[in-house]
Design an enzyme around this catalytic site. Structure first.
Site, PDB file in Angstrom:
ATOM      1  N   SER A   1      -5.614   4.297 -14.985  1.00  0.00           N
ATOM      2  CA  SER A   1      -6.739   3.712 -14.236  1.00  0.00           C
ATOM      3  C   SER A   1      -8.081   4.266 -14.737  1.00  0.00           C
ATOM      4  CB  SER A   1      -6.520   3.954 -12.735  1.00  0.00           C
ATOM      5  OG  SER A   1      -7.406   3.193 -11.964  1.00  0.00           O
ATOM      6  N   ALA A   2      -8.781   5.102 -13.981  1.00  0.00           N
ATOM      7  CA  ALA A   2     -10.057   5.668 -14.462  1.00  0.00           C
ATOM      8  C   ALA A   2      -9.861   6.419 -15.773  1.00  0.00           C
ATOM      9  CB  ALA A   2     -10.660   6.589 -13.410  1.00  0.00           C
TER      10      ALA A   2
ATOM     11  N   GLU B   1      -1.892  -4.705 -12.815  1.00  0.00           N
ATOM     12  CA  GLU B   1      -1.086  -3.582 -12.333  1.00  0.00           C
ATOM     13  C   GLU B   1       0.359  -3.766 -12.814  1.00  0.00           C
ATOM     14  OE1 GLU B   1      -1.654  -3.108  -8.127  1.00  0.00           O
ATOM     15  OE2 GLU B   1      -3.705  -2.376  -8.408  1.00  0.00           O
TER      16      GLU B   1
ATOM     17  N   GLY C   1      -8.866   7.545 -10.210  1.00  0.00           N
ATOM     18  CA  GLY C   1      -9.757   7.908  -9.106  1.00  0.00           C
ATOM     19  C   GLY C   1     -11.063   7.176  -9.314  1.00  0.00           C
TER      20      GLY C   1
ATOM     21  N   HIS D   1      -6.293  -2.502 -13.317  1.00  0.00           N
ATOM     22  CA  HIS D   1      -6.067  -3.206 -12.029  1.00  0.00           C
ATOM     23  C   HIS D   1      -6.576  -4.643 -12.122  1.00  0.00           C
ATOM     24  CE1 HIS D   1      -5.285   0.597  -9.706  1.00  0.00           C
ATOM     25  NE2 HIS D   1      -6.190   1.112 -10.516  1.00  0.00           N
TER      26      HIS D   1
END
Lengths: 240, 240
Positions: B122-123, B195, B89, B159
């Site tokens: 991700s985050a 990714e 997020g 990413h």
């Protein structure tokens, strides 16, 4: 209010030279009253090279450039400036340097009270707004605050980018990121300035210039597109 | 060192479902010893919906999910966790919430001293590293620091994206942004995880998993590409 601002989305447009796409607007903006422009190169690491780039370009437009990084007293340089130009690069690095050199309140005072014309490009446009909360840049340094110069009561997202329908990349789109910002309470409108766009502010009048539409994001409302030439003065009214 | 980490670049790969591309690695990672995973949904605004997404997916893999936002005492929830998963997020929102809930040192202790397996996406991968200085996210909130959990002595850029040779957009490429980070002094290496990539850390061994190469940026040196399956344990040695 004497405020005069020229807020450019991007310094270089694809296929063109540095500030080439907006050079007529720069001349119209600084006019004949300004002879020397104070350049603030803090957003890039190599300040000497950056100052040379700005100096060379502004010379072709009829202006001399003083770079603040060559001044012995940066605050004094701002106090004596006829016009100010803050160039693009990394917004975090730029804002941190503005704070480190005690320039935030000084620039604000010069622009809002003394009517010194302020031009910003990309990161220089970001720092002219309420905060840098809507920059696209990587947070490579930690500024003491994200609050910026506050020359206008809204935020800008420079280099605004529409989603690419062919992309297979799963990172958030620009729209999703700005929507996340507006999930937070008490967040100001965000004007998405596509590359080629610029905003001219004269007192309490704001006009969209350049070659393309701009997109406005307001918390809790649908987004709106504005054609170039649009009067966006309503954005200058402080929110209740 | 008991440290066990599964650091995923992205939770959803183009054309696939949530965590589908790495579900086998998740099962291998948590194994049969873990029955319940503590999920931290702080990176998204709608925590209830996010917890449901994670809960539904983990159920298909054989794990129950407790979401920390439903716990009356988040610190106690971390103290009792068998495994931890921090989802993606907005990295700024996530790190600020970790600080606001006094979880940074507690998670670090549980993972590094007690050997509680930590999965990030991700985050959630960003906050596992030295700092969030190399996130791609928009700085929508201001955390009290950019220093993160420090479960590894380097940074990650999730990413990670190669430049698009057909793009007419003039914003900085990812490579340019990471290079700007390394213009700052004393900055750690940055592993660009494309990714589909993930990094498995077990004690002092780090292995690149997934479907594509990863790119390593080290201050003052040329970048290096590593094939999937590469041993990246050298990154775990604290820099001198």
């Amino acid at each position: 209010m004497k405020r005069r601002l020229l807020l450019v989305s991007n310094s270089t447009l694809h296929g063109g030279g540095y500030l080439e796409h907006c050079q007529q607007q720069i001349k119209d903006f600084f006019g004949h009253g300004v002879k020397r422009v104070l350049f603030i190169p803090y957003a890039l690491h190599n300040r000497d090279a950056y100052a040379k780039t700005a100096r060379d370009k502004f010379k072709t437009l009829g202006y001399e450039v003083d770079s603040i990084h060559e001044a012995s007293d940066p605050v004094k340089a701002v106090r004596e400036a006829q016009g100010i130009f803050i160039g693009g690069g990394n917004t975090f690095r730029l804002l941190k340097s503005l704070y480190d050199n005690s320039l935030v309140s000084e620039i604000k005072k010069r622009v809002l009270q003394d009517g010194v014309p302020y031009m910003g490009s990309s990161a220089g446009t970001n720092v002219s707004t309420v905060s840098i909360h809507t920059t696209n840049d990587m947070p490579i340094v930690y500024p003491p605050s994200f609050a910026a110069l506050g020359l206008v009561p809204f935020n800008i997202n420079p280099h605004y980018l529409d989603p690419d329908p062919h992309s297979r990349h799963m990172g958030e789109t620009r729209e999703q990121r700005i929507t996340q910002f507006h999930e937070e309470p008490d967040t100001p409108p965000v004007l998405g300035l596509r590359e080629g766009s610029l905003l001219l502010v004269e007192g309490n009048r704001a006009t969209l210039l350049g070659t393309c539409k701009a997109r406005l994001f307001t918390r809790g409302n649908p987004t709106t597109e504005y054609e170039t030439g649009s009067d966006l003065s309503f954005l200058l009214t402080d929110r209740q």
